[in-house]
Design a protein around this motif. Sequence first.
Motif, short mmCIF file in Angstrom:
data_model
loop_
_atom_site.label_atom_id
_atom_site.label_comp_id
_atom_site.label_asym_id
_atom_site.label_seq_id
_atom_site.Cartn_x
_atom_site.Cartn_y
_atom_site.Cartn_z
N MET A 142 26.47 52.93 31.89
CA MET A 142 27.90 52.68 32.08
C MET A 142 28.18 52.07 33.46
N ILE A 143 29.06 51.13 33.48
CA ILE A 143 29.44 50.46 34.72
C ILE A 143 30.17 51.43 35.65
N SER A 144 29.89 51.35 36.95
CA SER A 144 30.55 52.24 37.90
C SER A 144 32.00 51.80 38.13
N GLU A 145 32.79 52.73 38.62
CA GLU A 145 34.20 52.42 38.91
C GLU A 145 34.28 51.31 39.96
N ARG A 146 33.38 51.39 40.94
CA ARG A 146 33.33 50.38 42.01
C ARG A 146 33.07 48.98 41.45
N MET A 147 32.07 48.89 40.60
CA MET A 147 31.72 47.58 40.05
C MET A 147 32.85 47.06 39.15
N GLN A 148 33.47 47.97 38.40
CA GLN A 148 34.57 47.54 37.53
C GLN A 148 35.69 46.90 38.36
N LYS A 149 35.98 47.50 39.51
CA LYS A 149 37.02 46.94 40.39
C LYS A 149 36.62 45.56 40.89
N GLN A 150 35.35 45.42 41.24
CA GLN A 150 34.88 44.12 41.73
C GLN A 150 34.99 43.06 40.64
N ILE A 151 34.60 43.43 39.43
CA ILE A 151 34.66 42.47 38.31
C ILE A 151 36.13 42.14 38.00
N ASP A 152 36.99 43.15 38.01
CA ASP A 152 38.42 42.91 37.74
C ASP A 152 38.98 41.89 38.75
N ASP A 162 48.68 42.37 49.38
CA ASP A 162 48.61 43.80 49.05
C ASP A 162 48.28 43.99 47.57
N ARG A 163 48.98 43.21 46.75
CA ARG A 163 48.84 43.35 45.30
C ARG A 163 47.45 42.92 44.82
N LEU A 164 46.99 41.79 45.35
CA LEU A 164 45.75 41.20 44.84
C LEU A 164 44.51 41.87 45.44
N PHE A 165 44.46 41.98 46.76
CA PHE A 165 43.23 42.47 47.40
C PHE A 165 42.94 43.92 47.03
N ASN A 166 44.00 44.70 46.76
CA ASN A 166 43.78 46.11 46.44
C ASN A 166 43.22 46.36 45.04
N ILE A 167 42.98 45.28 44.31
CA ILE A 167 42.21 45.45 43.06
C ILE A 167 40.78 45.86 43.42
N LEU A 168 40.31 45.39 44.57
CA LEU A 168 38.94 45.65 45.03
C LEU A 168 38.75 47.09 45.50
N PRO A 169 37.49 47.58 45.55
CA PRO A 169 37.22 48.86 46.21
C PRO A 169 37.77 48.80 47.65
N HIS A 170 38.15 49.96 48.19
CA HIS A 170 38.87 50.00 49.45
C HIS A 170 38.20 49.22 50.58
N ASP A 171 36.87 49.40 50.76
CA ASP A 171 36.19 48.74 51.89
C ASP A 171 36.25 47.22 51.76
N GLN A 172 36.09 46.71 50.55
CA GLN A 172 36.12 45.26 50.37
C GLN A 172 37.55 44.71 50.43
N ALA A 173 38.51 45.49 49.93
CA ALA A 173 39.91 45.09 50.05
C ALA A 173 40.25 44.91 51.53
#
Lengths: 197, 197
Positions: free
Chosen positions: A1-11, A102-113
């Motif tokens: 199963m894909i991790s929550e972190r990776m799902q955010k990156q793909i989204d 704020d809206r777009l970058f916060n799709i990413l995991p916190h550190d990458q956002a």
Amino acid sequence: MISERMQKQIDFIVAIDKLKHITRQNVVIGTTRNENDAEHSWHLAVMAMLLSEYAAEKNIDILRVIKMVLIHDLVEIHAGDTFCYDEKGYEDKAEREQNAADRLFNILPHDQAQEIMELWREFEDMRTPEATFASCLDRFQPLLLNYNTDGHTWKRPGITSDKVLRRNDVTEKSAPIIYDYVKELIESSIEKGILKR
Amino acid sequence: MISERMQKQIDFIVAIDKLKHITRQNVVIGTTRNENDAEHSWHLAVMAMLLSEYAAEKNIDILRVIKMVLIHDLVEIHAGDTFCYDEKGYEDKAEREQNAADRLFNILPHDQAQEIMELWREFEDMRTPEATFASCLDRFQPLLLNYNTDGHTWKRPGITSDKVLRRNDVTEKSAPIIYDYVKELIESSIEKGILKR
């Protein structure tokens, strides 16, 4: 199963596909089709690879310049492109773009956002050598395209050579050799009748 | 007066604007418009920024990965895009692309022509961790786009899930966690009826 972190990156990667819809004012050379922000950002990144020797500041961090130009227009996915000579559009540009970030970058995991937010703020603030050089490329590329498309965008009412030159002010200090070339290009454009004095 | 060196760099930057004309097989999400190589290259570069933690090899040189994906398709300006499942097109692909590289990269000053040629050869040869990771992104991105456009390219005759998976072979070793996700995505695509088993 894909991790929550990776799902955010793909989204996020899927969400930013929309940058390919955001059209700019200039056209692609040899066409009447408006360039879009993804194409523009790619072009800037290659220019950063090839022209960094002209940055006034030596030992510029070229990876940071490239990252900045790759992400600098992402906020336009929600905020839209503001024409650089549109004074009214500029009035609320900063607020519109901060909300979009704020809206777009916060799709990413916190550190990458946070990393992308910092890169974008650095680009906007134009206070580091990397940000001013990135900015200089961001001004130089549409100039090259307009020069090679019979001054496409310059045909609009009210666009004159002094406004185009002023738009490249940042280049005078951040890349003086490119600035000399910008001035040559503007003079040549006036002579060719594709830019009003 | 502009130096000969700078003129060559500008000529190259203007010449590669044509990458924006080279259309790919997949479409941009939410449209019926084919993606072009410049948009694709930009997307890969951002993916390289965000997904490098999944490279099997630690301490990968991310700047080199980004440079590679930014220039990997430039040869298609002269050689055209070869559909990855077109066996006939692949017969003379290498020769067509080498000729294109010689013609295009040599617009640049010699040292930069050589740098870009080496980056392109490194990408094509897939023998370094940077090149295999770049390759993995080059396969993963169209998969994400096809998944999000109802399997657009997969509707062609003869495209089956095993071919799509095989196309991602390089990912198994170079980014195993991405490879697991690729397999999930392929299974999900079969279930959704957008990819033939």
